[in-house]
Design a protein around this motif. Structure first.
Motif, mmCIF file in Angstrom:
data_model
loop_
_atom_site.group_PDB
_atom_site.id
_atom_site.type_symbol
_atom_site.label_atom_id
_atom_site.label_comp_id
_atom_site.label_asym_id
_atom_site.label_seq_id
_atom_site.Cartn_x
_atom_site.Cartn_y
_atom_site.Cartn_z
ATOM 1 N N GLU A 140 110.363 41.953 -2.996
ATOM 2 C CA GLU A 140 109.237 41.167 -2.508
ATOM 3 C C GLU A 140 108.023 42.094 -2.383
ATOM 4 O O GLU A 140 107.984 42.941 -1.494
ATOM 5 C CB GLU A 140 109.565 40.534 -1.162
ATOM 6 C CG GLU A 140 108.410 39.784 -0.528
ATOM 7 C CD GLU A 140 107.797 38.746 -1.453
ATOM 8 O OE1 GLU A 140 106.566 38.773 -1.611
ATOM 9 O OE2 GLU A 140 108.541 37.918 -2.007
ATOM 10 N N LYS A 190 104.944 41.738 -1.256
ATOM 11 C CA LYS A 190 104.222 41.719 0.023
ATOM 12 C C LYS A 190 104.961 42.502 1.098
ATOM 13 O O LYS A 190 104.344 43.165 1.932
ATOM 14 C CB LYS A 190 103.954 40.286 0.477
ATOM 15 C CG LYS A 190 102.892 39.615 -0.368
ATOM 16 C CD LYS A 190 102.563 38.227 0.124
ATOM 17 C CE LYS A 190 101.493 37.655 -0.784
ATOM 18 N NZ LYS A 190 101.097 36.321 -0.421
ATOM 19 N N GLU A 234 99.721 43.196 -1.315
ATOM 20 C CA GLU A 234 99.242 41.885 -0.897
ATOM 21 C C GLU A 234 98.564 41.106 -2.019
ATOM 22 O O GLU A 234 98.454 39.890 -1.950
ATOM 23 C CB GLU A 234 98.253 42.035 0.270
ATOM 24 C CG GLU A 234 98.888 42.589 1.535
ATOM 25 C CD GLU A 234 99.862 41.613 2.172
ATOM 26 O OE1 GLU A 234 99.628 40.393 2.106
ATOM 27 O OE2 GLU A 234 100.866 42.081 2.736
ATOM 28 N N CYS A 291 97.334 39.967 -9.346
ATOM 29 C CA CYS A 291 96.249 39.504 -10.203
ATOM 30 C C CYS A 291 96.661 39.605 -11.669
ATOM 31 O O CYS A 291 97.614 40.300 -12.016
ATOM 32 C CB CYS A 291 94.979 40.309 -9.964
ATOM 33 S SG CYS A 291 95.145 42.042 -10.408
ATOM 34 N N ALA A 350 95.844 35.809 -8.138
ATOM 35 C CA ALA A 350 96.885 34.810 -7.918
ATOM 36 C C ALA A 350 96.805 34.325 -6.474
ATOM 37 O O ALA A 350 96.696 35.135 -5.552
ATOM 38 C CB ALA A 350 98.256 35.413 -8.209
ATOM 39 N N LEU A 351 96.847 33.021 -6.302
ATOM 40 C CA LEU A 351 96.817 32.448 -4.960
ATOM 41 C C LEU A 351 98.218 32.215 -4.421
ATOM 42 O O LEU A 351 98.491 32.457 -3.250
ATOM 43 C CB LEU A 351 96.033 31.134 -4.971
ATOM 44 C CG LEU A 351 94.583 31.239 -5.428
ATOM 45 C CD1 LEU A 351 93.940 29.854 -5.461
ATOM 46 C CD2 LEU A 351 93.806 32.193 -4.535
ATOM 47 N N ASP A 352 99.111 31.709 -5.272
ATOM 48 C CA ASP A 352 100.458 31.402 -4.838
ATOM 49 C C ASP A 352 101.362 31.337 -6.064
ATOM 50 O O ASP A 352 100.939 30.869 -7.128
ATOM 51 C CB ASP A 352 100.487 30.052 -4.109
ATOM 52 C CG ASP A 352 101.779 29.806 -3.362
ATOM 53 O OD1 ASP A 352 102.549 30.768 -3.146
ATOM 54 O OD2 ASP A 352 102.032 28.645 -2.986
ATOM 55 N N GLN A 353 102.572 31.773 -5.924
ATOM 56 C CA GLN A 353 103.538 31.693 -7.011
ATOM 57 C C GLN A 353 104.311 30.383 -6.889
ATOM 58 O O GLN A 353 104.930 30.118 -5.865
ATOM 59 C CB GLN A 353 104.501 32.884 -6.961
ATOM 60 C CG GLN A 353 105.471 32.916 -8.112
ATOM 61 C CD GLN A 353 106.363 34.135 -8.049
ATOM 62 O OE1 GLN A 353 107.027 34.360 -7.046
ATOM 63 N NE2 GLN A 353 106.356 34.912 -9.106
ATOM 64 N N ILE A 354 104.251 29.584 -7.926
ATOM 65 C CA ILE A 354 104.897 28.281 -7.919
ATOM 66 C C ILE A 354 106.309 28.366 -8.481
ATOM 67 O O ILE A 354 107.220 27.706 -8.011
ATOM 68 C CB ILE A 354 104.079 27.259 -8.741
ATOM 69 C CG1 ILE A 354 102.634 27.190 -8.224
ATOM 70 C CG2 ILE A 354 104.743 25.890 -8.751
ATOM 71 C CD1 ILE A 354 102.499 26.843 -6.755
ATOM 72 N N LYS A 355 106.490 29.197 -9.495
ATOM 73 C CA LYS A 355 107.791 29.294 -10.152
ATOM 74 C C LYS A 355 108.015 30.726 -10.606
ATOM 75 O O LYS A 355 107.103 31.381 -11.104
ATOM 76 C CB LYS A 355 107.821 28.346 -11.358
ATOM 77 C CG LYS A 355 109.162 28.263 -12.051
ATOM 78 C CD LYS A 355 109.143 27.212 -13.154
ATOM 79 C CE LYS A 355 110.499 27.082 -13.807
ATOM 80 N NZ LYS A 355 110.516 26.050 -14.841
ATOM 81 N N ASP A 356 109.238 31.190 -10.437
ATOM 82 C CA ASP A 356 109.611 32.533 -10.885
ATOM 83 C C ASP A 356 111.039 32.462 -11.396
ATOM 84 O O ASP A 356 111.988 32.658 -10.649
ATOM 85 C CB ASP A 356 109.491 33.542 -9.741
ATOM 86 C CG ASP A 356 109.865 34.955 -10.163
ATOM 87 O OD1 ASP A 356 109.837 35.252 -11.374
ATOM 88 O OD2 ASP A 356 110.193 35.769 -9.284
#
Length: 160
Positions: A59, A61, A66, A69, A141-147
């Motif tokens: 992870e 973060k 933080e 991009c 990047a604001l948020d990860q939707i899929k990984d």
């Protein structure tokens, strides 16, 4: 040409892609084999280059990164030597986590991490200052939707 894999090979790949730290004994149980033939199949998949390796998913973060991009880089010249020089440079930058060559207007797509916006700005400054770099466009990047893992194993290749 894709490798010739049977149903057990596909099951092994699905299980390992879901959890690369699974023990061979548990993997064998899940795919319906005993441990020795399961291990032989895994080794054969590794030797064939189908399984490239194993890694822990960390992870960012939690480790102090933080900012995620993406940078789209266009070079001034796209000869083999120029492309190779840029690629070699990117391999040495720790904050560049992925680097892809692209067709079209953008030559390289970079996925980068940074501890904060100041470090991100410094990264962009270094990137734009490289020889042969014509333009750099960035997106935070604001948020990860899929990984998901890079290889879908749950159906025909024609599915969306």
């Amino acid at each position: 040409m894709p490798a010739r894999l049977d149903a057990i090979d596909w099951a092994i790949l699905r299980e390992l892609q879901a959890d690369g730290s699974i023990t061979n004994v548990e993997l064998a149980r899940r795919v319906g084999l005993s441990a020795p033939p399961c291990l032989r199949r895994v080794r054969a998949l590794e030797e064939a280059g189908i399984i490239r390796g194993y890694r822990a998913l960390l992870e960012p973060k939690a480790l102090g990164y933080e900012v995620v991009c993406f940078a789209m880089v266009q070079l001034a010249a796209q000869g083999q030597a120029e492309l190779a020089a840029f690629a070699a440079e990117m391999r040495d930058w720790p904050m560049v986590r992925e680097c892809w060559t692209l067709s079209g207007e953008t030559d390289f797509l970079l996925k980068c991490v940074a501890p904060n916006l100041a470090a991100f700005q410094q990264l962009v400054g270094h990137l734009t200052g490289l020889p042969n770099v014509r333009t750099v466009r960035t997106a935070l990047a604001l948020d990860q939707i899929k990984d998901e893992p890079i290889a879908p194993l749950d159906g025909p290749a024609s599915e969306v």
